[in-house]
Design an enzyme around this catalytic site. Structure first.
Site, mmCIF file in Angstrom:
data_model
loop_
_atom_site.group_PDB
_atom_site.id
_atom_site.type_symbol
_atom_site.label_atom_id
_atom_site.label_comp_id
_atom_site.label_asym_id
_atom_site.label_seq_id
_atom_site.Cartn_x
_atom_site.Cartn_y
_atom_site.Cartn_z
ATOM 1 C CG ASN A 7 -1.819 1.221 1.271
ATOM 2 O OD1 ASN A 7 -1.650 2.173 0.528
ATOM 3 N ND2 ASN A 7 -2.796 1.180 2.151
ATOM 4 N NE ARG A 9 -3.432 7.524 1.142
ATOM 5 C CZ ARG A 9 -4.581 7.979 1.589
ATOM 6 N NH1 ARG A 9 -5.702 7.428 1.184
ATOM 7 N NH2 ARG A 9 -4.639 8.980 2.435
ATOM 8 C CB CYS A 10 1.216 1.666 4.410
ATOM 9 S SG CYS A 10 1.910 0.840 5.839
ATOM 10 C CG MET A 11 6.698 5.405 7.076
ATOM 11 S SD MET A 11 7.027 6.639 8.327
ATOM 12 C CE MET A 11 6.480 5.836 9.804
ATOM 13 N NE ARG A 14 5.811 6.235 1.967
ATOM 14 C CZ ARG A 14 4.854 6.649 2.792
ATOM 15 N NH1 ARG A 14 3.592 6.364 2.521
ATOM 16 N NH2 ARG A 14 5.146 7.346 3.876
#
Length: 113
Positions: A7, A9-11, A14
């Protein structure tokens, strides 16, 4: 080949992807909110992780709080819930061969590389 259920948007997701890219392996990125796993794929992932479906649930998600909090579901019902509400699936999941790991913390995925 490494597959990451990601995802963007997920730190943590990433960070895990960046860690994998440092290892210069061939990576297949699956944005699971756009391309959710099939029921069979989800069962295979759970088997590789060696956990029950309830352990793969993100209990901080509004979908969990609004629809499932306090409910005692069977494994099959949790799988169906993740298929209906993919945001419930804990992330990131990294798969290499027949092994899988959750990237929480990101360094945990190094065990399967």
């Amino acid at each position: 080949m490494i597959t990451i259920y990601h995802n963007p948007r997920c730190m943590k997701s990433r960070e895990t992807l960046a860690l994998l890219e440092e290892k210069s392996e061939e990576i297949k990125i699956v944005e699971y909110l756009k391309e959710p796993p099939t029921k069979q794929q989800l069962k295979e992932i759970l088997a590789m992780l060696g956990i029950s479906p309830a352990k793969l649930i993100r209990k901080t998600e509004p979908d969990y709080k609004n629809n499932f909090k306090g409910k005692d579901l069977t494994d099959e019902q949790w799988i169906d819930a993740m298929l209906e509400y993919p945001k419930l699936i804990e992330r990131p999941i990294v798969i290499k061969g027949k092994k899988a790991a959750l990237g929480r913390p990101p360094e945990q995925v190094l065990e399967i590389l």
